[in-house]
Each structure stands twice: as C-alpha cells, then as structure tokens.
Design an enzyme around this catalytic site. Structure first.
Site, short mmCIF file in Angstrom:
data_model
loop_
_atom_site.label_atom_id
_atom_site.label_comp_id
_atom_site.label_asym_id
_atom_site.label_seq_id
_atom_site.Cartn_x
_atom_site.Cartn_y
_atom_site.Cartn_z
N LYS A 48 0.86 -1.18 0.00
CA LYS A 48 0.00 0.00 0.00
C LYS A 48 0.90 1.24 0.00
O LYS A 48 2.09 1.16 0.24
CB LYS A 48 -0.89 0.01 1.24
CG LYS A 48 -1.96 -1.06 1.20
CD LYS A 48 -3.05 -0.81 2.22
CE LYS A 48 -2.57 -1.10 3.62
NZ LYS A 48 -3.65 -1.15 4.61
N HIS A 49 0.29 2.40 -0.24
CA HIS A 49 1.09 3.62 -0.27
C HIS A 49 1.63 3.95 1.11
O HIS A 49 0.98 3.70 2.13
CB HIS A 49 0.27 4.79 -0.80
CG HIS A 49 -0.02 4.68 -2.26
ND1 HIS A 49 0.97 4.71 -3.21
CD2 HIS A 49 -1.18 4.50 -2.92
CE1 HIS A 49 0.43 4.58 -4.40
NE2 HIS A 49 -0.87 4.44 -4.27
N GLN A 50 2.80 4.53 1.13
CA GLN A 50 3.41 4.99 2.37
C GLN A 50 2.51 6.04 3.01
O GLN A 50 1.84 6.80 2.31
CB GLN A 50 4.72 5.64 2.00
CG GLN A 50 6.02 5.36 2.64
CD GLN A 50 6.18 4.41 3.76
OE1 GLN A 50 5.42 4.43 4.72
NE2 GLN A 50 7.22 3.63 3.70
N ALA A 68 3.97 0.19 -3.86
CA ALA A 68 2.87 0.95 -4.45
C ALA A 68 3.31 2.33 -4.92
O ALA A 68 2.73 2.90 -5.84
CB ALA A 68 1.74 1.10 -3.43
N ASP A 69 4.35 2.86 -4.28
CA ASP A 69 4.77 4.22 -4.62
C ASP A 69 5.66 4.27 -5.87
O ASP A 69 6.01 5.34 -6.34
CB ASP A 69 5.53 4.84 -3.44
CG ASP A 69 4.65 4.94 -2.21
OD1 ASP A 69 3.49 5.35 -2.37
OD2 ASP A 69 5.11 4.61 -1.11
#
Ligand SMILES: *[C@@H]1O[C@H](CO)[C@@H](O)[C@H](O)[C@H]1NC(C)=O
Ligand SMILES: *[C@@H]1O[C@H](CO)[C@@H](O)[C@H](O)[C@H]1NC(C)=O
Length: 628
Positions: free
Chosen positions: A260-262, A270-271
C-alpha cells in the site's frame, strides 16, 4: 523466423491457460491451508494483536499510550487506561487491540507521583494474544513491565509465499510448454492456429495503443523508417509491468502495508509505479512524435491531436474518480477534480508540446558528427527544453519553500496531524495542500490521503494535486530523454545502455544528497504524496535501470518475449479505466469469508489482477486496442 511476435503467440496462450488455472488455485489455495479466521481472537481487525494489560499496582490507575515506529516525530496516542484493582491481591485486566504492522513503543503512566515507568518497544504479531503485566519489581521503587505471549501470532506473510509458489508453478509449466513448442510440427500447428497475424505494427503511441496515424499513413518509403522495423517491445513491457502492479496495488495489495502507499515519506512497492508510468509515457512521446515528424505530419495537426488526447484523458479521469457515477447524476458539489488520468493528461500535453516546439527530426543532425560535444548531442541540442524544465523546477522549489501558508511554517513538507509533535495539525502537505485547497476547493480534492490512518490527519489532501504535477512533468521529461537516447543511438546497444546507466547513477546521486539516504531526515524526503523532487529523481534512477534491464533482456538478447506484461502494456488505457470502473464487480471482487484475513485479500487482488492480464491478452489477440 525468430521475430519478436513469434515467441509470444503459442507460449502466451499457454500462459493464459495456466494463469486461469492459477487464479482458480489462488482463491482456495491461499486461504485453506491455514484458515486464519479460526485463529483470530474475536473483534480483532486485520493487522492487530490482542493485548491484555494487567494492572498489579495497588492503589494506582495506569494509563498506556503508544507510538508507531513508522510515525515520524509523532505524539503519543492514548491506548487504554486500566483502573486500580478493587479486590486486594488481584490485578485488574483490560483488553485492547494494538497495531501489528510495525514495531511500537508503549509508554506507561501511573497516578502515583515520582515513579519511573519504563518504555517498552515491541513488535506485536498479527492476531497474537499478549499480556502486559505491570507490577512492582523486586525493589519497590522500580516498576517492572513484562510482555507475555499467551497465544502466538499467525504468520501473515505466509500467503505471499504460497502465491509466489503458485506463480512459480505457472512459470515452470510455461517453460515446459516453451520447450515443447520447439518441436517443429507442434509449433507449426500452434502457429497456424494462434498467430494473431500482422504483429509488426508501428511504434506504440504515448499511452500504449497503436495510433490511428500509424495505420493510415503507410505510404512512406520504408527506408526512412528504421526504428519501427525493430519495434521496441521494452517500452510496452515496462508500461505493462507498471500498470499491472498499479492494478494490484489499487485493488488493495492484499492489505499488506508494503503493498500500500506509504503514510507520508518513504517508498513502498505501491509508490513506485505511477512515476514509472509517467516516465515511459515520456519515452513514447519522443519516439512517436519523432516518427510522425519524419513522415512529414504537420506540427499543427500533431498539436491538435495532443490537445484532444489530453482533454479526453482529463474527461475520462474525472468520470472514473468520481464516486457517484453509479448512484445517479454527477454531484458537482464534491466532484474530485485531480486524479491519475488528469495528471497524465496534463503531463502529456506539456511534454508533447515541449517536444513539438523544439524537436528536430533526428536524422537531420548527422552533420554535427564533427562537433566537440558530439557525445552529448542528445542533451545539448535540446537546451531550450532543459531551460524550460529547470524553470519549472525552480517554480516548484519556490512555491514549496517560499509560499506563505496561513498557520503553517514556510517550507513545511510534513503530514500535519499528530506528526511534528502535533504542532501543525492542519498543514498536511504544506504549500502543495494549501494551493489545492485554495484553487480547487476543499471538497473537490481527495478526501482520504494515505496519511489519514497513521498521522490522523483530518484535512483533505490530494496526492495528484497541482504542485506535484510540475514534478510529474519533470518525470516525463526524463522519460523523454530516454526516448531521445533510443533515437540518437538506435541499434547501438552499448551506447544506449551505458547512457541509461549513467543517467541512473546521476539521478541516484542527486537523490542520495536530497534525502541524505534516509526516509525522513533529508532536505527533501522522497514523498509520493508531494511528488517531491527527490521522489522524481529516485524513481527516475530506478526507471533508467529497469528500462536498461528490460531492453537488454528483450530487445538486445531476445531472451524474454515480455509476456505477460506486454499485453496490458499495449492496452493500458483500457486496463486502467476498466480496473477502476469494474472494481466492485464479480469476478474482481466477491464476498469474503473473513474480510480480516490477508490471505483472502491477497487471493482476491491477485485473481483480479490476473484477470486483467488475461483480458488484455485476449484483446491483443483480437487486435482490439482502445485508442484515444
Ligand atoms: C488470551 O489469553 C488469555 C490468557 O491465556 C485468555 O484468558 C484469553 O481468553 C485469551 N483471549 C482470546 C480472545 O483468545
Ligand atoms: C484545524 O481544523 C479543525 C477543523 O477545521 C479546527 O477545528 C482546528 O481548530 C484547526 N486547528 C488548528 C490548530 O488550526
């Protein structure tokens, strides 16, 4: 015979069959062997553990607060308070759920004065059952705290291993199939049955589908058209790879934090992918504009086309990010204006215009062979573009660090909320957030930034906002540079690869300086929410390396056909829009037995992603591409 199209025909069909099989295996396979739901203490959510706090202090209430290791400069948050025990000799116990994603620090406090309470640093495991026993140690002045494991946690990473093994199984079946295909009669039979026909269509368009112009103006002498004869599959594969990771991540990434995004600074899987997508768009712009200019397309016509395309992207983007389109007419009051496609559209427009205005068809430059700066001609010839990009970058730096944001310090880059010790709760994103809220309005931007959970931010913040778009133009420009390298040094593999490597090193050095090689401590941390300049340089560093690798494997050595990433890369708009629109429909989503299990989420997200790969393959076979 060994053309790039051949290797992928039959083996890819096999690939699809086996992926379908693996999709069928994944759902039960990831959830059955270790049914997490049986082990989950009631009421616990995903990424939580149960903590029973035992207060064995007499006549003293106990409060516990906590802080995640991943929350940078955050305030402690109240976790639980445990009242003193009423019956002497018995401790009072309160149960509470704690985060199991990252190590946390527990901070205890009692009502009695003058005591030293130790801090406890611990990494709880998912669905574990722990006790924290607080009592007087041997000496009565010191408080002692012990963590006892009542029931050990589950291994929530196991499903990743299973998924990996299943896909490895797929790969080995594929390899066996490939060997099988070498036997001539079988291959010929397959080839006749399955070969999709004309595979050597021209350079892909900026967004991954062959353009209309490619098919209409084929009356150009073949001699002027050398790049296309050796279509660069690496671009489509690079694009497809980023897209597929993007789909997986958008579908939830198995709810693992690293998919998932940070929350704010730093990078997770994800980033990585959106900037890569932007990068490869830049590369494709360079190649396709150059080919069209060499076919004497008028610049005005190309400009009109670029305008129309970015307008369409913007429009489609608005429609698909708006959450209400299924529930009735669009609601203008809280329509989100920025978004991924919107940013792609705008970035595309700026970079395409920049290239159109200053580009020269590359062949004309051969007269420069004798000049002293020959080795840098792919850069120096385009100095006005560099001036433009530098100006943009100065603008970004100026706005980010010098703009006065009411109530916030100048040059604030933090998440607000409980970060920075809670001093600037409403300053999420500093100038970038302020500009969006000011120009677009609080209701017209993203409402659930990734900083919501960990940093407990409350203001709206859009990760695809206006200020960050400047840096996405920068990212696309680095991609454009990669395209120029392909054009200037076509077929000189060594030249191309060494240049990619040098670019990667230069970008890496800039990133190392800007971030001081740290997640949070740098001058400008790498940050997806802000699209900070260090984020762009870091991701360009990775992108040049990745492109180098794929180019070597696919276009130089021809060791890999690029399956399966090639197919979604050829139909990226369709896959992107499709995955957003059909996100909540079967078979991309179904009702889970236990919605708090990583295994089930991972199975669902991987199946959904695999299905999009299959869809894009089938469309490729039918030569259906969504062109805009
Ligand atoms: C956690 O462990 C304690 C001590 O063994 C036990 O009493 C309690 O029932 C357990 N809680 C759950 C929800 O399993
Ligand atoms: C932040 O915004 C909230 C809601 O708009 C408001 O209640 C609060 O006072 C603000 N805090 C600061 C420090 O400005």
């Amino acid at each position: 015979m060994a053309g790039p199209g051949l290797g992928c025909g039959p083996s890819a069909t096999l690939w699809v069959a086996v992926t379908a099989l693996s999709a069928a295996l994944l759902a039960p396979g990831l959830t059955q062997p270790h049914d997490l739901s049986r082990r989950r203490p009631l009421g616990l959510k995903i990424d939580q553990a149960l903590l029973l706090v035992h207060n064995e202090l007499m006549h003293e209430n106990l409060t516990v607060s906590w802080l995640s290791d991943y929350c940078y400069q955050c305030l402690y948050q109240d976790l639980v308070s445990v009242p003193m025990s009423n019956t002497p000799g018995k401790s009072s116990i309160v149960a509470v759920a704690v985060d199991s994603q990252h190590p946390i620090t527990l901070h205890l406090n009692g009502t009695g004065a003058g005591r030293e309470f130790p801090r406890i640093h611990y990494h709880f495991g998912e669905f574990g059952n722990y006790s924290l026993v607080v009592n007087f140690g041997s000496g009565t002045k010191m408080i002692s705290c012990n963590i006892i494991i009542n029931e050990s946690p589950v291994n929530s990473h196991l499903p990743i291993l299973y998924a990996f093994l299943i896909y490895m199984g797929v790969l080995s079946i594929l390899t066996v199939g490939h060997v099988f295909m070498i036997i001539d009669p079988i291959r010929n039979w397959f080839y006749k049955k399955l070969h999709p026909g004309d595979t050597d269509h021209l350079i892909n368009s900026e967004l991954g589908s062959p353009t209309r112009a490619d098919s209409t103006s084929s009356n150009v002498p073949a001699t002027t058209w050398t790049v296309s004869q050796q279509r660069l599959r690496s671009l489509d594969i690079f694009r497809g790879l980023s897209l597929i990771i993007m789909v997986f991540v958008n579908y939830g990434g198995g709810k693992y934090w690293f998919f998932k995004h940070q929350s704010w600074n730093g990078l997770t899987l994800a980033d990585l992918v959106f900037p890569w997508f932007v990068f490869i768009m830049g590369t494709s712009i360079s190649l396709s504009l150059n080919s069209m200019l060499r076919r004497r397309c008028s610049k005005w016509k190309l400009l009109g086309k670029a305008l129309w395309r970015s307008f369409l992207l913007f429009l489609i983007g608005i429609v698909i990010v708006s959450p209400n389109y299924c529930l009735g007419p669009l609601s203008w009051d809280n329509l989100r204006i920025p978004g991924v496609l919107q940013r792609l559209g705008f970035t595309y427009l700026v970079v395409a215009v920049l290239e159109l205005v200053f580009a020269k068809a590359v062949a004309e430059n051969d007269t420069l062979l004798e000049t002293p700066y020959f080795a840098l001609r792919d850069i120096l010839l385009y100095w006005p573009q560099w001036v433009f990009i530098l100006t943009l970058e100065v603008t970004w730096l100026g706005l980010t660090f010098l703009l006065t944001v009411p109530g916030c310090p100048k040059g604030y880059l933090g998440p607000g909320g409980i970060g920075d010790f809670g001093k600037y709760p409403n300053c999420t994103g500093g100038a970038a957030g302020y500009i969006d809220r000011l120009l677009l309005g609080e209701k017209h931007i993203y409402q659930h930034p990734s900083s919501n959970a960990l940093y407990q931010t409350t203001v709206a913040y859009d990760p695809e906002g206006i200020l960050g778009t400047i840096n996405s133009i920068c990212m696309a420009f680095f991609g454009l540079q990669a395209g120029k390298i392909f054009l200037f040094y076509k077929d000189q593999h060594k030249q191309i690869m060494s240049r990619f490597f040098i670019w990667s090193v230069v970008m890496g050095i800039i990133s190392a300086i800007l971030t001081k090689c740290s997640k949070d401590e740098g001058y400008i941390p790498a940050n997806k929410n802000l699209w900070s300049i260090s984020y762009v340089t870091t991701l360009s560093c990775f992108a040049f390396l990745l492109l180098l690798l794929i180019y070597y494997l696919v276009d130089v050595k021809r060791w890999w056909s690029g399956a399966p990433f090639f197919y979604p890369g050829m139909n990226s708009i369709l896959v992107y829009v499709g995955h957003e629109v059909f996100e909540n429909y079967f078979p991309f989503k179904w009702k889970m037995k236990d919605s708090q299990s990583h295994g089930e989420h991972l199975a669902q997200n991987l199946v959904a992603t695999s299905i999009w790969v299959i869809i894009s393959y089938l469309l490729y076979r039918k030569r259906i591409f969504w062109k805009i």
